[in-house]
Scaffold this motif. Structure first.
Motif, PDB file in Angstrom:
ATOM      1  N   ALA B 230      -4.259   4.265  -1.733  1.00 35.81           N
ATOM      2  CA  ALA B 230      -2.718   3.617  -1.827  1.00 35.81           C
ATOM      3  C   ALA B 230      -2.513   3.310  -0.726  1.00 35.81           C
ATOM      4  O   ALA B 230      -2.919   3.936   0.385  1.00 35.81           O
ATOM      5  CB  ALA B 230      -1.890   4.415  -2.558  1.00 35.81           C
ATOM      6  N   VAL B 231      -2.233   2.035  -0.461  1.00 34.73           N
ATOM      7  CA  VAL B 231      -1.693   1.503   0.712  1.00 34.73           C
ATOM      8  C   VAL B 231      -0.088   0.927   0.707  1.00 34.73           C
ATOM      9  O   VAL B 231       0.379   0.754  -0.562  1.00 34.73           O
ATOM     10  CB  VAL B 231      -2.542   0.354   1.472  1.00 34.73           C
ATOM     11  N   ALA B 232       0.510   0.997   2.006  1.00 33.81           N
ATOM     12  CA  ALA B 232       2.029   0.584   1.838  1.00 33.81           C
ATOM     13  C   ALA B 232       2.286  -0.945   1.677  1.00 33.81           C
ATOM     14  O   ALA B 232       3.321  -1.077   0.963  1.00 33.81           O
ATOM     15  CB  ALA B 232       2.587   1.240   3.167  1.00 33.81           C
ATOM     16  N   ASP B 233       1.477  -1.744   2.189  1.00 34.21           N
ATOM     17  CA  ASP B 233       1.815  -3.052   2.080  1.00 34.21           C
ATOM     18  C   ASP B 233       0.454  -3.820   2.088  1.00 34.21           C
ATOM     19  O   ASP B 233      -0.547  -3.511   2.580  1.00 34.21           O
ATOM     20  CB  ASP B 233       2.923  -3.569   2.933  1.00 34.21           C
ATOM     21  N   ASN B 260       1.088  -2.703  -7.665  1.00 42.47           N
ATOM     22  CA  ASN B 260       1.842  -1.778  -8.564  1.00 42.47           C
ATOM     23  C   ASN B 260       1.712  -1.840  -9.835  1.00 42.47           C
ATOM     24  O   ASN B 260       1.627  -1.476 -10.887  1.00 42.47           O
ATOM     25  CB  ASN B 260       3.100  -1.330  -7.935  1.00 42.47           C
ATOM     26  N   ASP B 279       3.059   5.243  -7.883  1.00 40.38           N
ATOM     27  CA  ASP B 279       4.413   4.932  -7.118  1.00 40.38           C
ATOM     28  C   ASP B 279       4.189   4.304  -5.864  1.00 40.38           C
ATOM     29  O   ASP B 279       4.939   4.301  -4.836  1.00 40.38           O
ATOM     30  CB  ASP B 279       5.408   6.207  -7.117  1.00 40.38           C
ATOM     31  N   HIS B 280       3.068   3.611  -5.481  1.00 41.13           N
ATOM     32  CA  HIS B 280       2.731   2.983  -4.203  1.00 41.13           C
ATOM     33  C   HIS B 280       2.709   1.462  -4.473  1.00 41.13           C
ATOM     34  O   HIS B 280       2.474   0.966  -5.743  1.00 41.13           O
ATOM     35  CB  HIS B 280       1.356   3.305  -3.455  1.00 41.13           C
ATOM     36  N   ALA B 281       2.805   0.738  -3.375  1.00 38.32           N
ATOM     37  CA  ALA B 281       3.061  -0.659  -3.604  1.00 38.32           C
ATOM     38  C   ALA B 281       1.686  -1.490  -3.933  1.00 38.32           C
ATOM     39  O   ALA B 281       1.575  -2.242  -4.662  1.00 38.32           O
ATOM     40  CB  ALA B 281       3.679  -1.387  -2.165  1.00 38.32           C
ATOM     41  N   TYR B 283      -2.949  -0.709  -4.357  1.00 36.92           N
ATOM     42  CA  TYR B 283      -4.165   0.103  -4.511  1.00 36.92           C
ATOM     43  C   TYR B 283      -5.412  -0.883  -4.140  1.00 36.92           C
ATOM     44  O   TYR B 283      -5.322  -1.912  -4.585  1.00 36.92           O
ATOM     45  CB  TYR B 283      -4.225   0.711  -5.737  1.00 36.92           C
ATOM     46  N   ILE B 314      -2.340   5.731   2.703  1.00 39.74           N
ATOM     47  CA  ILE B 314      -1.176   6.752   2.131  1.00 39.74           C
ATOM     48  C   ILE B 314      -1.657   7.993   1.412  1.00 39.74           C
ATOM     49  O   ILE B 314      -1.488   9.065   1.553  1.00 39.74           O
ATOM     50  CB  ILE B 314      -0.002   6.157   1.500  1.00 39.74           C
ATOM     51  N   ASP B 315      -2.682   7.520   0.365  1.00 40.18           N
ATOM     52  CA  ASP B 315      -3.334   8.400  -0.415  1.00 40.18           C
ATOM     53  C   ASP B 315      -4.803   7.992  -0.759  1.00 40.18           C
ATOM     54  O   ASP B 315      -4.892   6.746  -0.770  1.00 40.18           O
ATOM     55  CB  ASP B 315      -2.398   8.750  -1.576  1.00 40.18           C
TER      56      ASP B 315
END
Lengths: 465, 465
Positions: B230-233, B260, B279-281, B283, B314-315
């Motif tokens: 998962a990444v923020a943007d 998402n 719930d991340h922006a 993947y 992030i994950d």
């Protein structure tokens, strides 16, 4: 008289377009503009123009098209096939004035450049941005990217990064009649109709004048692992290459082969220390560049160990530092010393189906030794890409024109379905041999395209076809 | 009457050339020959011929050329742009009879095939020889290599192995007038004049009929490492891609991005377990194939660790087995379920300069939500190659023709300098939008080439242009 008046009119019009400082005529045309790195001789040019932007290139082409005057595009003039030498009465169109690095887009991994940018400047600009432009060849300090693209240049690391073609995302080209054809694509994938840029990559200035390009950049490289290995024969060399590519997931950045004659010659001419004893049939320089050479060394050495176990390798020296990597490369680059010591030579640049390189080299050697017993030969090349170089010479007392040697070699190349030019192009020098590597239908299609895109035949006339 | 007589004469002559068993007319033409995987409708064909060798293809083209009759080449008819649907009164020319794997040359790393070979058979033959042919796409079980080449097919692993173009060493093509153009080059490097095969790769059957090919093979692959992160943007995703390519020396074999909306939809439709919380922006599915996945895992994980430290990720879930690699891929392949659940949909296949994908997707989403509030959207794609897919639908009560949705999307793509077709081609379906991605000079050159190579306009008429 008519011709003279018309010529004077063209020169005046060209001066208006490019400015007096960017136009030379007659004896003011510098000698360097009259030749390239080949020994091909051209005609006497009418003028040399050095426009500073695409619109001026287009205006030059429109004028020359109107005056039915030939145009010879020139980059860094480091070609080896005579593709950039003047045609009689031609306007020499230097792209040196289009030398802007317009943009580096790190996030997209691309660079936008003018055709006149020197390759080394592009390499350095990519490095400064933390990336790399992997095209590399001996003329890096003077060749221009437009010329690299027009000749689809190869070089040392084609096995990993491809020919110049694979490094070009987009192009801008000026056609014979002065039409600007913008194809400045920035995407690795774009199937919105035929990809027209391939009409111009490798066309040696005969179908259009390249003015700008979008180049693909690769990640920066931290260092390299390398080994110099001895192998028993070409079959073992080809097996080693397959083994290395499989074990290293195709990270091999160079696989340079040197036959025993080359290896002994380079040791003798350069006085370098032999990393591996000089009594083996073949030597391979294997290089793997990567982000972190130290961390990647165990994997590289494991590949060599399994190659030993499989009896693909007889002996090997593994570079323990970047300095040693460079020392191995100096054995390969030492060809320059051999060339100057043995001049005049004939330098072949052929490609062959990889599986048959060994037998073909043996056949060429036997044929040349039979026909020209006194001739010295060295065989080497980018074997991983199917590309073999042969230097024959000095030819002075053996076959001064070189034509007999060329015919012997190219006749054999033809029977193997090989190419008379792997990377240098056809230009003037290889025109007599083009039909050895292309079918009559292909030649007819090439002529058809030329007539279709340049009906007046003004673009680099007499080159290639 | 003249036309009827002439038509009957052509059919009789075709039968003589291909044999009665290889010719169908009227109601005997099977329904599958009338459509491809798009919903484009074609006209009523005159006949379907299935020649068994190149000479028969050439004879068919000579006849149709003489009779001024259009010809529609057909491969596996799995195209998504309508490039293979019949033109009114056309002879459908199926290449299915040219289905021989003629040769596998392991030492040279190449395979010689007929155009009608099914992709999956080629993949399996390469595997059997210890090598791989890395082109892969959903239609592998029915698409033919000739069609893959004619459309320059993309697929899942372009980031590592390139488009189909990069996997073709040589081609044999039959021109509009029946001339056979052999270009069966076997070398990675061949600069003996312009490389003519690029005139036909991606030409969608409008400039010639591909009959045979020399394909480039890669080393065999032992397995893969993969992670779902998962990444923020988008900026973080692009940074992660650069980081991974640098650290892994460009061994990334897939970098599939899922926004998402896609991630939630595929979990809901397929009932799969979420490897990472939904719930991340964004993947990314990152895959690295290699000779020995276990030995390569530490390097892959080290790359992910430094990505965490650099706050690019992030994950993350790292596959611990080949089964888990497949489970991650089933999240990406689950688009098939979404498509069937949401039908009718409009499926976009666009490319964008990589750096601007994030903002462009945001802009497209905002524009579609404003214009069509009830429309469901999912964004995903081969982001590492600059290629994004968008599925919009069901469109039934929103914009039944889909034209409004298409116009909204393509207008934005145009402003970003993107392509309306990254990999599917133009065919019939995208003709209205081609000018959004190609300049007027490019379109003029495409038309010029078409007239020059097919002056009667009989080859796949009405497609692309």
């Amino acid at each position: 008289m008519q011709r003279e008046r018309s010529t004077a009119g063209l020169v005046t019009a060209l001066e208006r377009v490019v400015g007096a400082s960017q136009l030379k005529v007659g004896n003011d045309i510098p000698d360097v503009a009259l030749r390239d790195w080949s020994d091909e001789l051209g005609g006497t040019p009418l003028a040399l123009v050095t426009p500073r932007h695409t619109d001026a290139v287009a205006a030059v082409m429109r004028l020359c098209h109107g005056y039915d005057t030939p145009v010879v595009p020139q980059g860094g003039r480091s070609g080896l096939a005579g593709g950039a030498v003047p045609s009689e009465g031609a306007v020499l169109l230097s792209l040196a004035g289009l030398d802007r690095i317009e943009e580096i887009d790190v996030a997209s991994g691309l660079m936008v450049v003018g055709a006149g940018c020197i390759l080394q400047r592009i390499q350095e600009a990519a490095l400064d941005a933390g990336l790399s432009f992997p095209l590399d060849l001996g003329a890096r300090g003077s060749c221009q990217i437009g010329g690299n693209i027009a000749t689809n240049a190869g070089g040392n690391r084609v096995i990993r990064y491809g020919m110049t073609r694979e490094l070009v995302l987009g192009l801008e080209v000026v056609l014979a009649d002065g039409t600007i054809l913008p194809m400045m694509n920035r995407m690795p994938k774009n199937n919105a109709a035929l990809d027209l840029k391939h009409l111009f990559i490798g066309s040696e200035g005969t179908l259009g004048v390249i003015t700008r390009a979008v180049l693909k950049l690769h990640p920066g490289v931290g260092g390299a692992n390398a080994a110099l290995v001895a192998v028993a024969d070409f079959e073992a060399a080809a097996g080693l290459l397959r083994h290395a590519q499989r074990e290293l997931s195709c990270r091999v950045t160079a696989f340079e082969l040197m036959w025993n004659d080359y290896y002994r010659a380079v040791l003798a001419e350069t006085g370098q220390r032999a990393p591996v004893a000089p009594d083996h049939a073949l030597y391979a320089l294997i290089e793997m560049q990567g982000a972190n050479a130290d961390a990647e060394r165990p994997g590289f050495e494991a590949m060599l160990e399994t190659a030993f176990e499989a009896e693909l390798v007889i002996d090997a020296a593994v570079a323990q530092s970047q300095r040693e990597v460079e020392a191995f490369w100096s054995l390969r680059d030492g060809v320059a010393e051999i060339l100057s010591r043995r001049a005049p030579t004939i330098n072949f640049d052929v490609s062959l189906p990889l599986a048959r390189i060994g037998e073909c080299v043996d056949e060429i050697r036997a044929a040349l030794e039979a026909a020209f017993p006194a001739l010295q030969l060295i065989f080497f090349g980018h074997a991983g890409d199917s590309n073999i170089h042969l230097v024959a010479g000095p030819i002075t007392d053996v076959d001064p024109t070189g034509h007999g040697i060329e015919k012997t070699v190219y006749e054999i190349i033809r029977t193997y379905g090989g190419s008379v030019s792997a990377e240098h192009g056809i230009g003037l020098h290889k025109k007599p041999w083009l039909a050895y590597s292309r079918s009559e239908s292909e030649l007819a299609m090439l002529r058809h395209l030329k007539r279709s895109l340049d009906p007046k035949g003004i673009l680099n006339p007499g080159k290639v076809l």
